[in-house]
Design a protein around this motif. Structure first.
Motif, PDB file in Angstrom:
ATOM      1  N   CYS A 131      27.001  -5.421 -44.211  1.00 36.01           N
ATOM      2  CA  CYS A 131      27.244  -5.163 -45.645  1.00 36.01           C
ATOM      3  C   CYS A 131      28.380  -6.063 -46.130  1.00 36.01           C
ATOM      4  O   CYS A 131      28.311  -6.621 -47.227  1.00 36.01           O
ATOM      5  CB  CYS A 131      27.565  -3.692 -45.888  1.00 36.01           C
ATOM      6  N   ILE A 164      20.535  -4.558 -51.486  1.00 37.86           N
ATOM      7  CA  ILE A 164      20.832  -3.585 -50.435  1.00 37.86           C
ATOM      8  C   ILE A 164      20.205  -2.238 -50.770  1.00 37.86           C
ATOM      9  O   ILE A 164      19.624  -1.576 -49.911  1.00 37.86           O
ATOM     10  CB  ILE A 164      22.348  -3.461 -50.219  1.00 37.86           C
ATOM     11  N   ILE A 197      20.134  -5.353 -42.533  1.00 41.58           N
ATOM     12  CA  ILE A 197      20.724  -4.105 -43.028  1.00 41.58           C
ATOM     13  C   ILE A 197      19.727  -2.958 -42.893  1.00 41.58           C
ATOM     14  O   ILE A 197      20.093  -1.864 -42.438  1.00 41.58           O
ATOM     15  CB  ILE A 197      21.235  -4.289 -44.470  1.00 41.58           C
ATOM     16  N   ALA A 202      27.603   1.646 -47.032  1.00 42.82           N
ATOM     17  CA  ALA A 202      27.639   0.515 -47.973  1.00 42.82           C
ATOM     18  C   ALA A 202      28.657   0.779 -49.079  1.00 42.82           C
ATOM     19  O   ALA A 202      29.447  -0.111 -49.431  1.00 42.82           O
ATOM     20  CB  ALA A 202      26.255   0.265 -48.559  1.00 42.82           C
TER      21      ALA A 202
END
Length: 139
Positions: A81, A94, A65, A117
């Motif tokens: 995601c 994240i 990511i 996201a």
């Protein structure tokens, strides 16, 4: 590991991370033109890298990511995601990865990735994650 083992292991890992439906769609859409590419990513990325047991899928997810966000690969970022539901990477994970992106690759890249996201979490109906990300603010 033989090429056949890498294919089988890669396909199993790809399914575990991205989900059976995603992999089935990719396989169904494969043509003679992109079959070599599909073989390459299944063997190389999924069989050769993602299948290693040195670090967890959660950790690989966070690294992936961050790299995708830094490089501006938005479609792949959204896909990974979505995959966090299967890799175990949390919204906090994240967020931490994207904070690193802000420091090392730039605030605009992280800001764009945070928006992606949040949209993915909302799309998945993950209101807790979407709310968590919303509360972190934007620039």
């Amino acid at each position: 590991m033989s090429p056949r083992d890498l294919d089988e292991t890669g396909l199993a890992t790809r399914r575990a991370v991205l989900g059976e439906a995603h992999v089935a769609r990719a396989q169904a859409a494969t043509t003679a033109f992109d079959a070599p590419f599909q073989d390459y990513i299944t063997r190389g990325a999924w069989g050769g890298v993602w299948s290693r047991d040195t670090i967890s899928h959660r950790e690989r997810s966070m690294i992936t990511i961050a790299l995708l966000a830094a490089l501006g690969h938005d479609e792949e970022l959204a896909m990974h995601c979505r995959a966090t539901a299967r890799t175990g990477a949390s919204a906090d994970d994240i967020c931490e990865a994207l904070l690193h992106v802000a420091v090392y690759a730039g605030v605009p890249a992280a800001n764009r990735a945070i928006k992606i996201a949040k949209a993915v979490f909302a799309e998945l109906g993950d209101t807790a994650r979407a709310a968590d990300e919303t509360n972190r603010g934007e620039e």
